[in-house]
Write an enzyme that holds these catalytic residues in place. Structure first.
Site, PDB file in Angstrom:
ATOM      1  N   CYS A  32       0.827  -1.339  -0.351  1.00 30.56           N
ATOM      2  CA  CYS A  32       0.161  -0.083  -0.074  1.00 30.56           C
ATOM      3  C   CYS A  32       0.964   1.069   0.200  1.00 30.56           C
ATOM      4  O   CYS A  32       0.297   2.286  -0.489  1.00 30.56           O
ATOM      5  CB  CYS A  32      -0.834   0.128   1.109  1.00 30.56           C
ATOM      6  SG  CYS A  32      -0.218   0.350   2.716  1.00 30.56           S
ATOM      7  N   CYS A  97      -8.531  11.479   4.029  1.00 24.27           N
ATOM      8  CA  CYS A  97      -8.372  11.231   5.168  1.00 24.27           C
ATOM      9  C   CYS A  97      -6.958  11.144   5.641  1.00 24.27           C
ATOM     10  O   CYS A  97      -6.847  11.218   6.930  1.00 24.27           O
ATOM     11  CB  CYS A  97      -9.061   9.590   5.285  1.00 24.27           C
ATOM     12  SG  CYS A  97      -7.448   8.493   4.682  1.00 24.27           S
ATOM     13  N   GLY A 260      16.351  -8.186  -0.047  1.00 24.17           N
ATOM     14  CA  GLY A 260      15.286  -7.104  -0.050  1.00 24.17           C
ATOM     15  C   GLY A 260      14.391  -7.575   0.945  1.00 24.17           C
ATOM     16  O   GLY A 260      13.503  -6.730   1.533  1.00 24.17           O
ATOM     17  N   ASN A 261      14.362  -8.793   1.392  1.00 26.07           N
ATOM     18  CA  ASN A 261      13.277  -9.129   2.533  1.00 26.07           C
ATOM     19  C   ASN A 261      11.896  -9.064   1.955  1.00 26.07           C
ATOM     20  O   ASN A 261      10.796  -9.175   2.498  1.00 26.07           O
ATOM     21  CB  ASN A 261      13.497  -8.442   3.648  1.00 26.07           C
ATOM     22  CG  ASN A 261      12.658  -9.055   4.864  1.00 26.07           C
ATOM     23  OD1 ASN A 261      12.690 -10.224   5.113  1.00 26.07           O
ATOM     24  ND2 ASN A 261      11.864  -8.200   5.830  1.00 26.07           N
ATOM     25  N   GLU A 263      10.365 -11.296  -0.066  1.00 27.21           N
ATOM     26  CA  GLU A 263       9.758 -12.603   0.241  1.00 27.21           C
ATOM     27  C   GLU A 263       9.861 -13.054   1.574  1.00 27.21           C
ATOM     28  O   GLU A 263       8.753 -13.600   2.120  1.00 27.21           O
ATOM     29  CB  GLU A 263      10.641 -13.763  -0.993  1.00 27.21           C
ATOM     30  CG  GLU A 263      10.279 -13.513  -2.139  1.00 27.21           C
ATOM     31  CD  GLU A 263       9.001 -14.136  -2.544  1.00 27.21           C
ATOM     32  OE1 GLU A 263       8.423 -13.563  -3.926  1.00 27.21           O
ATOM     33  OE2 GLU A 263       8.092 -14.704  -1.839  1.00 27.21           O
ATOM     34  N   GLU A 802     -19.067   1.913  10.260  1.00 28.14           N
ATOM     35  CA  GLU A 802     -20.463   2.516  10.850  1.00 28.14           C
ATOM     36  C   GLU A 802     -20.695   1.765  11.841  1.00 28.14           C
ATOM     37  O   GLU A 802     -21.287   2.116  13.052  1.00 28.14           O
ATOM     38  CB  GLU A 802     -21.521   2.516   9.740  1.00 28.14           C
ATOM     39  CG  GLU A 802     -22.938   3.026  10.170  1.00 28.14           C
ATOM     40  CD  GLU A 802     -23.730   3.231   9.085  1.00 28.14           C
ATOM     41  OE1 GLU A 802     -23.305   3.225   7.909  1.00 28.14           O
ATOM     42  OE2 GLU A 802     -24.936   3.439   9.301  1.00 28.14           O
ATOM     43  N   ARG A 880     -32.719  -0.214   0.374  1.00 27.64           N
ATOM     44  CA  ARG A 880     -32.103   0.862  -0.448  1.00 27.64           C
ATOM     45  C   ARG A 880     -32.104   0.329  -2.001  1.00 27.64           C
ATOM     46  O   ARG A 880     -32.208   1.164  -2.920  1.00 27.64           O
ATOM     47  CB  ARG A 880     -30.930   1.323  -0.072  1.00 27.64           C
ATOM     48  CG  ARG A 880     -30.410   2.776  -0.834  1.00 27.64           C
ATOM     49  CD  ARG A 880     -29.399   3.449  -0.079  1.00 27.64           C
ATOM     50  NE  ARG A 880     -29.839   4.368   0.976  1.00 27.64           N
ATOM     51  CZ  ARG A 880     -29.943   5.671   0.909  1.00 27.64           C
ATOM     52  NH1 ARG A 880     -30.021   6.316  -0.695  1.00 27.64           N
ATOM     53  NH2 ARG A 880     -30.450   6.516   1.542  1.00 27.64           N
ATOM     54  N   THR A1010     -32.855   5.700   5.411  1.00 28.40           N
ATOM     55  CA  THR A1010     -34.293   5.252   5.125  1.00 28.40           C
ATOM     56  C   THR A1010     -35.053   4.920   6.557  1.00 28.40           C
ATOM     57  O   THR A1010     -36.263   4.975   6.737  1.00 28.40           O
ATOM     58  CB  THR A1010     -34.237   3.950   4.178  1.00 28.40           C
ATOM     59  OG1 THR A1010     -33.039   3.097   4.806  1.00 28.40           O
ATOM     60  CG2 THR A1010     -33.804   4.400   2.754  1.00 28.40           C
ATOM     61  N   GLU A1261     -21.889   9.647  -1.445  1.00 27.41           N
ATOM     62  CA  GLU A1261     -22.257   8.227  -2.084  1.00 27.41           C
ATOM     63  C   GLU A1261     -22.766   8.657  -3.606  1.00 27.41           C
ATOM     64  O   GLU A1261     -22.378   7.600  -4.309  1.00 27.41           O
ATOM     65  CB  GLU A1261     -23.245   7.279  -1.090  1.00 27.41           C
ATOM     66  CG  GLU A1261     -23.002   7.102   0.025  1.00 27.41           C
ATOM     67  CD  GLU A1261     -24.068   6.684   0.869  1.00 27.41           C
ATOM     68  OE1 GLU A1261     -24.263   5.556   1.300  1.00 27.41           O
ATOM     69  OE2 GLU A1261     -24.894   7.763   1.310  1.00 27.41           O
TER      70      GLU A1261
HETATM   71  C1  LIG Z   1       4.395  -6.191  -2.549  1.00 26.25           C
HETATM   72  C2  LIG Z   1       5.022  -7.153  -3.311  1.00 26.25           C
HETATM   73  C3  LIG Z   1       4.899  -7.175  -4.764  1.00 26.25           C
HETATM   74  C4  LIG Z   1       5.741  -8.125  -5.783  1.00 26.25           C
HETATM   75  N1  LIG Z   1       5.439  -8.133  -7.021  1.00 26.25           N
HETATM   76  C5  LIG Z   1       6.005  -9.063  -7.702  1.00 26.25           C
HETATM   77  C6  LIG Z   1       5.959  -8.760  -8.963  1.00 26.25           C
HETATM   78  O1  LIG Z   1       5.241  -8.152  -9.513  1.00 26.25           O
HETATM   79  N2  LIG Z   1       6.739 -10.068  -9.608  1.00 26.25           N
HETATM   80  C7  LIG Z   1       7.291 -10.972  -9.118  1.00 26.25           C
HETATM   81  O2  LIG Z   1       7.777 -11.601  -9.846  1.00 26.25           O
HETATM   82  N3  LIG Z   1       7.527 -11.008  -7.930  1.00 26.25           N
HETATM   83  C8  LIG Z   1       7.041  -9.887  -6.945  1.00 26.25           C
HETATM   84  N4  LIG Z   1       7.379 -10.135  -5.737  1.00 26.25           N
HETATM   85  C9  LIG Z   1       8.105 -10.860  -5.082  1.00 26.25           C
HETATM   86  C10 LIG Z   1       9.320 -10.402  -4.745  1.00 26.25           C
HETATM   87  O3  LIG Z   1       9.622  -9.074  -4.667  1.00 26.25           O
HETATM   88  C11 LIG Z   1      10.604 -10.835  -5.618  1.00 26.25           C
HETATM   89  O4  LIG Z   1      10.605 -12.323  -5.778  1.00 26.25           O
HETATM   90  C12 LIG Z   1      11.936 -10.410  -5.316  1.00 26.25           C
HETATM   91  O5  LIG Z   1      12.695 -10.234  -6.301  1.00 26.25           O
HETATM   92  C13 LIG Z   1      12.665 -10.996  -4.134  1.00 26.25           C
HETATM   93  O6  LIG Z   1      13.819 -10.488  -3.874  1.00 26.25           O
HETATM   94  P1  LIG Z   1      14.208  -9.967  -2.219  1.00 26.25           P
HETATM   95  O7  LIG Z   1      15.650  -9.866  -2.563  1.00 26.25           O
HETATM   96  O8  LIG Z   1      13.432  -9.221  -1.567  1.00 26.25           O
HETATM   97  O9  LIG Z   1      14.113 -11.447  -1.808  1.00 26.25           O
HETATM   98  P2  LIG Z   1      14.411 -12.029  -0.009  1.00 26.25           P
HETATM   99  O10 LIG Z   1      13.090 -12.029   0.311  1.00 26.25           O
HETATM  100  O11 LIG Z   1      15.393 -11.390   0.494  1.00 26.25           O
HETATM  101  O12 LIG Z   1      14.765 -13.409  -0.591  1.00 26.25           O
HETATM  102  C14 LIG Z   1      13.858 -14.255  -1.285  1.00 26.25           C
HETATM  103  C15 LIG Z   1      14.662 -15.695  -1.363  1.00 26.25           C
HETATM  104  O13 LIG Z   1      15.635 -15.580  -2.275  1.00 26.25           O
HETATM  105  C16 LIG Z   1      16.633 -16.271  -1.476  1.00 26.25           C
HETATM  106  N5  LIG Z   1      18.077 -15.748  -1.826  1.00 26.25           N
HETATM  107  C17 LIG Z   1      18.197 -14.505  -2.113  1.00 26.25           C
HETATM  108  N6  LIG Z   1      19.387 -14.225  -2.597  1.00 26.25           N
HETATM  109  C18 LIG Z   1      20.172 -15.307  -2.805  1.00 26.25           C
HETATM  110  C19 LIG Z   1      21.331 -15.725  -3.115  1.00 26.25           C
HETATM  111  N7  LIG Z   1      22.405 -15.005  -3.577  1.00 26.25           N
HETATM  112  N8  LIG Z   1      21.840 -17.013  -3.191  1.00 26.25           N
HETATM  113  C20 LIG Z   1      20.547 -18.027  -2.619  1.00 26.25           C
HETATM  114  N9  LIG Z   1      19.613 -17.666  -2.275  1.00 26.25           N
HETATM  115  C21 LIG Z   1      19.279 -16.508  -2.153  1.00 26.25           C
HETATM  116  C22 LIG Z   1      16.689 -16.374  -0.153  1.00 26.25           C
HETATM  117  O14 LIG Z   1      16.896 -17.340   0.622  1.00 26.25           O
HETATM  118  C23 LIG Z   1      15.015 -16.435  -0.042  1.00 26.25           C
HETATM  119  O15 LIG Z   1      14.759 -17.653   0.126  1.00 26.25           O
HETATM  120  C24 LIG Z   1       6.507  -9.180  -5.021  1.00 26.25           C
HETATM  121  C25 LIG Z   1       6.818  -9.071  -3.579  1.00 26.25           C
HETATM  122  C26 LIG Z   1       5.915  -8.187  -2.866  1.00 26.25           C
HETATM  123  C27 LIG Z   1       5.996  -7.934  -1.246  1.00 26.25           C
HETATM  124  S1  FES Z   2      -6.288   6.957   1.492  1.00 27.53           S
HETATM  125 FE1  FES Z   2      -5.470   8.487   0.445  1.00 27.53          FE
HETATM  126  S2  FES Z   2      -6.390  10.323   1.580  1.00 27.53           S
HETATM  127 FE2  FES Z   2      -7.381   8.558   2.446  1.00 27.53          FE
HETATM  128  S1  FES Z   3       2.313  -0.730   5.206  1.00 26.38           S
HETATM  129 FE1  FES Z   3       1.450  -1.236   3.306  1.00 26.38          FE
HETATM  130  S2  FES Z   3       3.392  -1.139   2.061  1.00 26.38           S
HETATM  131 FE2  FES Z   3       4.068  -1.104   4.191  1.00 26.38          FE
END
Ligand SMILES: Cc1cc2nc3c(=O)[nH]c(=O)nc-3n(C[C@H](O)[C@H](O)[C@H](O)COP(=O)(O)OP(=O)(O)OC[C@H]3O[C@@H](n4cnc5c(N)ncnc54)[C@H](O)[C@@H]3O)c2cc1C
Ligand code: FES
Ligand code: FES
Length: 1315
Positions: A32, A97, A260-261, A263, A802, A880, A1010, A1261
């Site tokens: 979000c 908001c 990136g965390n 996943e 509400e 309604r 209503t 509305e």
């Molecule tokens: C809101 C959101 C939207 C997303 N949208 C998409 C999308 O549109 N398309 C899509 O494909 N994915 C999407 N994803 C998934 C994710 O973002 C991707 O898969 C991303 O590339 C993961 O990278 P990371 O560095 O964050 O992974 P991390 O969470 O840091 O790690 C992911 C996994 O990879 C392993 N890993 C990472 N690096 C290594 C390494 N060097 N060697 C061995 N293992 C490793 C880790 O052990 C772990 O299991 C989305 C995720 C979120 C949260």
């Molecule tokens: S969620 Fe964007 S102003 Fe309320």
């Molecule tokens: S709280 Fe929604 S993206 Fe972080």
């Protein structure tokens, strides 16, 4: 505690008690953008500063070593100085908001830190990861356009230079004046803390203790030091070198690698995964390196997707085009990959190693035959990404001790063509339904296939190659014959089990063929362009191969300016900014969860049912109660008063007593010293059930005759005679899906026992302070006068707050009462979606009789709503729907019946429109059917049936002051309907696979509750002796600008500037017995009550004005005070002459009606089901607007919410009643990219309304339904597609018009192949 699972930036703030509440938590899953902050890091090897937006909710605290975090508070404040990014979103009315606002501000701020003169396309990209549920986005873009090279509104200064005011838009001034904005000076930004600029690469070991003081550790000399953080459940190891990384992975083969965390963060938070050892190699140089080889570009596995994109873009600019086909395909996937905040941190290695079957990059890497370098302590090996690499669901052939070092993305060959495709419900930031990449290489100088790789995501447990099909096509010429064989082969090879996870089996299979066809056309066209002897692509198929590139949206807003000569102090009718907007933009606005912690406060987590319908056999909370930090558990026996609650009928429990009737039914709660402790313990409560039969869907309820009583009917005229008179009769049906409110701020309550006489004070994010007070009192067994409910503001409500807020506030009150300590709970997004219900799904069944002319003469319609497990407001909602069953059309003979289905879903509830949109949606379905069956233009049939002044509704209300015809004619004219229609028809003749459609749709929305008794309101106005005024009224502020309008009203009546008037909050001890802020009527009701109170005060001040006519307001106030005059007054208002009876079909149901008309044009891609919203023109009658900026904000916001309802948002339940869509990852609300490319909103001129405050009309509305124009434009476009396949006449299209439904309705050769 420093467990990486919880250590987010936002927690850093609260844990440090820094009081920084600006960064909001909307979802905790990166979906979000409310939590967006900017990170800054000094990159030692490039000696560059990096600034990038990230989602704080996914940013592990441990990853922030040597990183500067800038939150919204860091860039400006109302008290100090606003940053232009904050000021402009507020002054351009881009904050309602305000809960999304800090995140949007920070996305824009991070963009400007990197590029002080961005293009609009950069701004749009920056917002790919931000959602707003209120504004409709247009004003945000408008405000921020002023930073771009394209430039925003010049306020008339550039009249000679393309100014819109000089180009015909002379009807009204802009809603804001950009000339008022403070200039933006990028040289004045806060600097990066020098102590974080570390050049010295030491390999010193740095062990950070659990009680870790971040500030002290950020000292020079620790650049790439090894770091170790110990938490209670996990250890975070950051190796300093590749060697160390490999050694650690050898030692801990099961350790999770985190870059990136994005996943791992999701797995830990939502899938309850626990990883005892985490390896964080993000800063190892080799993993971040980008090297160019003879064959391609090698990216270290930790390279972020943003970085990879930047490098590939550079390559595309500098290399010959034939070498960069693969790069372009990767870039195409990256364009729609998550949001920017995710791409800024997510690593390419993370995407590969997650091995998700719907990864967007892996299909490209596989089709291109990318090579991966894997490494362990003993050496490295290179593997190709082919069918052997992914060996099972989320499994790869990489060994446990190995890590991914890098990926090589190859240059393409001279005769190679590569394309990538992603089909998802929403374009921006969405996961794929099907994703694909295709690569073909031809024998030089021929069109003969030498190599072909077709790679699909979303079609198996792994990214899959269509190997058999590819093998069959080797050596074949690229042409129609190959296409036919390819499609038949793909239809055989890419199959899915009917029960495959993700559903949409037929659609997904069709997509495999449709996407190949797009590739086929693209390649054919290119071969032809290269002079090869292949068939020409028919001109009407060319648009099928076009790659979608969004256009920057533009908007026009037209309103009636106040008459010249009116005093500047009279702000009624002027586009005044929302009074909290600036505070919202700086993060200073206080929401419920921002109330500072009480010293002995506890946190509550819910225990909910996992069964749709069951007896509870036993509850075992012993483990939970023994967990650290737990204060107690709360169950039904802890309720001192009554456990029977409900807003009207007491048919619900606060805490389940022996039986549960839906998944998410609240059974109990755990109270602990922290949120984490409470939530962990709640998961440890064990419940045994005996399952009972359940009813989930409307169809199941109809089959079981499971209805709440009464069944409502409205009948007028003579139905039988009507059908006899009709030349034609047709029957049809329609299903309209439910909708989640998705207010950005989830439900939250803080309950504070006062220690004496059973008193309790509650801070609640609710639209119904009085209802909360009464139910809490009932549950606690105390009189209502002991309970005070306070509401400062909500981060959105839309009807969802509400009544359903009480499911949480009563539980929190019980816990606070039991422990005699303050207790707080803010629901997580997934809990909120699970527990609180949403808009009712509806099923409508109709029989309609009409004449050859198209005039409808008889209608028999039945509505069935899915109410869920309690009555809540469902009866009023279906009523309604019945009150709107004829929408804006005069039908002489009508019968409408409304059935409220009792099911085992969480109780559905009020949602903007309150059944009206569902009622009218069915109307427009039969109206479309009538036109289609007669072969007449739908707009003609609609116009023919429109009400005229003096006609009566089926519930016998005479329509006066009707402005429908004016709205209709203006909308036709402003939209250029006839020209558009002609152009669309021509377009459709010239394009086989993309079609355009138009629809013009009216709305007539009845204004009043209503339930007649609710149409009352109170106000309380105090004048203090310094002349300042404290205004309180019964309404709550949820972003809709009610408080702003009420201040405008008081300002006009008292004749003083708004700056002297303040609204602090809504509370039950100032204005009692308030109606919920709902039914669009709050300005009417509370405004009149405010007028009443102010007039009383004016009368009391009158003698002092007369005595001292030249005196000031302060003089009169002081004089009155010294004369012992009461300077406090309450006001009251009740809407006159209301009271409809279903028994007699008589009495006025509504005070008046708000009218509007919208015309929309769309373009659909018949092959994928995707659609573009090309244009929308709205003409809305809101009387004499109290505040055109707020009213236009409501029109646009409601329209976009309706657009979500009718084209995008889908709630999915399992057959056992488990809600599957529980967050922004799986539930898609409209994003920035969904705004119509051209949006014109015009408020009808000279349309005073004599039934509401200062001649205004209610607006909250009514505009929502106008988004039905988009739905019916889509249906119109589908009709054009069906004609190509020889199918015509009425057809059923359920709502929402999702990509799946659109594709399936466009039946053609590909759909036939998979049937
Ligand atoms: C809101 C959101 C939207 C997303 N949208 C998409 C999308 O549109 N398309 C899509 O494909 N994915 C999407 N994803 C998934 C994710 O973002 C991707 O898969 C991303 O590339 C993961 O990278 P990371 O560095 O964050 O992974 P991390 O969470 O840091 O790690 C992911 C996994 O990879 C392993 N890993 C990472 N690096 C290594 C390494 N060097 N060697 C061995 N293992 C490793 C880790 O052990 C772990 O299991 C989305 C995720 C979120 C949260
Ligand atoms: S969620 Fe964007 S102003 Fe309320
Ligand atoms: S709280 Fe929604 S993206 Fe972080």
């Amino acid at each position: 505690r420093l467990a990486p699972r919880s250590a987010t930036v936002s927690r850093l703030q609260s844990a440090g008690q820094m009081g920084l509440t600006g960064t909001k938590l909307g979802c905790a899953e990166g979906g979000c953008g409310a939590c967006t902050v900017m990170l800054s890091r000094y990159q030692t090897h490039t000696q560059q500063l990096l600034h990038y937006a990230v989602n704080a909710c996914l940013a592990p605290l441990c990853s922030l070593h040597l990183v500067a975090v800038t939150t919204v508070e860091g860039i400006g404040s109302v008290a100090r100085k606003l940053h232009p990014v904050q000021e402009r979103i507020a002054r351009s009315h881009g904050s309602q908001c305000g809960f999304c606002t800090p995140g949007i501000v920070m996305s824009m701020y991070a963009l400007l830190r990197n590029n002080a003169t961005p293009k609009m396309a950069d701004v749009e990209e920056a917002f790919h990861g931000n959602l707003c549920r209120c504004t409709g986005y247009r004003p945000i873009l408008e405000g921020y356009k002023t930073f771009t090279v394209e430039g925003g509104c010049c306020g008339g200064r550039g009249r000679d230079n393309g100014c819109c005011l000089a180009n015909g838009n002379t009807e009204s001034p802009s809603l804001f004046n950009a000339a008022d904005f403070a200039p933006f000076d990028p040289t004045q930004e806060i600097i990066f803390p020098p102590e974080l600029m570390v050049n010295n690469l030491t390999h010193k070991k740095c062990v950070v203790p659990a009680r870790y003081n971040l500030k002290n550790s950020l000292t020079k000399g620790q650049g790439s030091a090894s770091l170790r953080f110990h938490g209670d459940r996990a250890t975070w190891l950051q190796p300093a070198s590749l060697d160390e990384f490999l050694r650690l992975k050898w030692k801990h083969p099961d350790a999770r690698v985190v870059v990136g965390n994005t996943e791992v963060g999701i797995e830990v938070k939502f899938k309850n995964m626990v990883y005892p050892v985490i390896l964080a190699p993000a800063f190892i140089p080799e993993l971040n390196a980008v090297t160019h080889t003879e064959d391609g570009v090698v990216f270290g596995a930790a390279c972020t997707l943003s970085h990879m994109g930047a490098v590939l873009r550079q390559e595309v600019e500098t290399r010959p085009p034939h070498q960069t086909q693969v790069f372009l395909a990767v870039l195409e996937q990256l364009r729609w990959f998550a949001g920017l905040q995710i791409r800024n941190v997510a690593a390419v290695g993370g995407n590969i190693m997650t091995a998700s079957p719907i990864s967007d990059l892996n299909p490209v890497f596989m089709a291109a035959g990318c090579r991966l370098t894997l490494m362990d302590r003993d050496g490295s090996r290179v593997v190709r990404m082919d069918e052997g690499f992914f060996c099972g669901y989320r499994k790869t052939s990489v060994r446990p001790q190995e890590v991914l070092l890098s990926i090589e993305i190859p240059y393409s060959k001279k005769t190679q063509f590569v394309s990538a495709f992603k089909q998802s419900p929403r374009r921006e930031d969405d996961i794929s339904t099907v994703t694909a990449a295709m690569s073909v290489t031809f024998a030089p100088g021929t069109a003969v296939v030498e190599d072909l790789r077709l790679s699909y995501g979303g079609m198996a447990a792994v990214t899959a190659l269509a190997g058999k099909t590819a093998a069959r096509l080797l050596g074949r010429r690229w042409g129609e014959e190959l296409l036919q064989d390819a499609c038949s082969s793909l239809a055989e090879e890419m199959t899915l089990d009917p029960s495959a996870p993700g559903g949409m089996v037929t659609y997904r299979r069709t997509l495999t063929l449709s996407l190949f066809y797009k590739f086929y056309l693209t390649v054919l066209h290119k071969l032809r362009e290269q002079g090869l002897n292949v068939e020409a692509v028919p001109s009407d198929c060319l648009s099928a191969a076009e790659v979608y590139h969004p256009e920057t949206p533009s908007g026009v807003q037209i309103y009636q300016a106040v008459p010249e000569g009116r005093g500047q102090d009279d702000v009624v009718g002027r586009p005044m900014m929302h009074l909290s907007a600036l505070k919202q933009a700086t993060g200073e606005a206080v929401y419920c969860d921002d109330v500072p912690l009480y010293e002995n406060e506890l946190y509550l987590a819910l225990v909910t049912s996992s069964k749709a319908h069951a007896h509870i056999l036993s509850i075992d909370s012993s483990v939970a109660e023994a967990m650290p930090g737990v204060a107690c558990c709360v169950f039904a026996e802890d309720i001192p008063g009554s456990n029977a609650v409900g807003p009207i009928t007491y048919d619900e429990t606060v805490l389940a007593d022996g039986q549960v009737t839906c998944v998410g039914h609240i059974i109990g709660a755990v109270v602990a010293d922290t949120q984490l402790a409470a939530q962990r313990a709640a998961k440890a409560v064990r419940i045994q059930y005996e399952e009972l039969p359940h009813i989930i869907t409307i169809q199941e309820a109809i089959a079981a005759q499971s209805f709440y009583q009464p069944i409502r009917t409205i009948e007028s005229g003579d139905l039988e005679a009507g059908f006899k008179q009709a030349d034609h009769i047709l029957e049809g049906e329609m299903h309209i899906g439910g909708q989640e409110h998705f207010y950005l701020e989830t439900n939250v309550t803080l309950a504070v026992p006062k220690g004496e006489d059973g008193e309790m004070e509650l801070f609640v994010s609710t639209q119904s302070a009085s209802k909360t007070q009464l139910l809490v009192a009932k549950v606690l067994g105390v009189p209502a006068n002991r309970v005070v409910v306070r509401v400062k503001r909500m981060g959105g409500g839309f009807g969802g707050k509400e009544t359903r807020t009480t499911v949480l506030s009563t539980v929190v009150a019980v816990a606070a009462n039991k422990l005699k300590r303050p207790v707080r709970c803010m629901l997580d997004r997934d809990e909120d979606m699970l527990v609180t219900g949403g808009r009712h799904p509806f099923y409508g069944k109709y029989k309609v009789g009409f004449l050859n002319s198209g005039k409808v003469v008889a209608l028999d319609v039945s509505y069935y709503s899915n109410a869920g497990n309690s009555m809540d407001l469902s009866l009023s909602i279906v009523e309604r729907a019945l009150f709107h069953m004829e929408n804006s059309y005069s039908v002489a003979n009508v019968r409408g019946r409304g059935f409220v289905c009792r099911t085992n879903l969480p109780s559905n509830t009020a949602f903007r429109g309150f059944g009206g949109p569902q009622g009218m949606m069915v109307t427009e379905s039969w109206m479309t059917d009538v036109a289609q069956s007669l072969g007449r233009p739908a707009e003609e049939v609609r116009r023919l049936n429109l009400y005229v002044e003096g006609e009566s509704t089926p519930y016998n209300q005479i329509l006066d002051q009707l402005t429908l015809d004016r709205c209709w004619d203006q909308c036709l004219q402003r939209s250029g309907y006839q020209q558009r229609r002609a152009a669309a028809d021509l377009y459709n003749r010239q394009n086989r696979w993309t079609k355009r459609g138009l629809a013009i749709v009216p709305t007539k929305f009845g204004i009043s509750f209503t339930a007649a008794f609710l149409n009352q309101a109170g106000a309380l106005v105090h004048i203090y002796t310094d002349g300042s005024v404290l205004l309180t009224h019964g309404g709550t502020e949820m972003g809709q600008g009610l408080h702003t309008k009420m201040v405008q009203v008081a300002s006009r009546v008292l004749g003083i500037p708004c700056s002297k008037i303040h609204i602090s909050e809504t509370s039950t001890n100032t204005v009692p017995n308030t109606s919920p802020t709902a039914a669009s009527a709050s300005s009417d009701l509370n405004g009149a009550a405010v007028v009443n109170a102010c007039q009383t005060l004016l009368q009391r001040l009158a003698p002092y004005k007369t005595l001292n006519p030249k005196g000031s307001w302060e003089d009169w106030v002081k004089a009155a005070y010294f004369d012992r005059v009461n300077l406090s007054a309450n006001g009251f208002y009740k809407t006159p002459d209301l009271g409809y009876s279903f028994d007699t079909n008589s009495g006025r149901a509504f005070n008046y009606f708000t009218y509007g008309v919208a015309c929309s044009e769309v373009e659909i891609d018949c092959l994928t089901g995707a659609h573009k919203n090309l244009s929308t023109t709205i003409v809305m009658d809101v009387g004499h607007s109290l505040n055109p900026a707020i009213d236009i904000g409501q029109v646009e916001g409601a329209f976009m919410q309706g657009l979500g309802l009718f084209t995008l948002e889908e709630l999915h339940y399992s057959p056992r009643g488990v809600l599957l869509t529980r967050g922004p990852g799986s539930y898609k609300i409209p994003a920035f990219g969904d705004i119509p490319t051209q949006l014109t909103v015009s408020l009808l001129r000279d349309a005073p309304n004599d039934k509401a405050i200062f001649a205004s009309k209610a607006v909250g509305e009514p505009p929502l339904f106008l988004a039905a124009s988009v739905f019916y434009a889509i249906k119109d476009a589908i009709s054009a597609a069906r004609v190509e396949s020889g199918v015509s006449g009425p057809f059923r299209l359920d709502s929402p018009a999702s990509a799946e439904r659109i594709r399936t309705a466009c039946c053609d050769r590909f759909t036939k192949l998979v049937q």
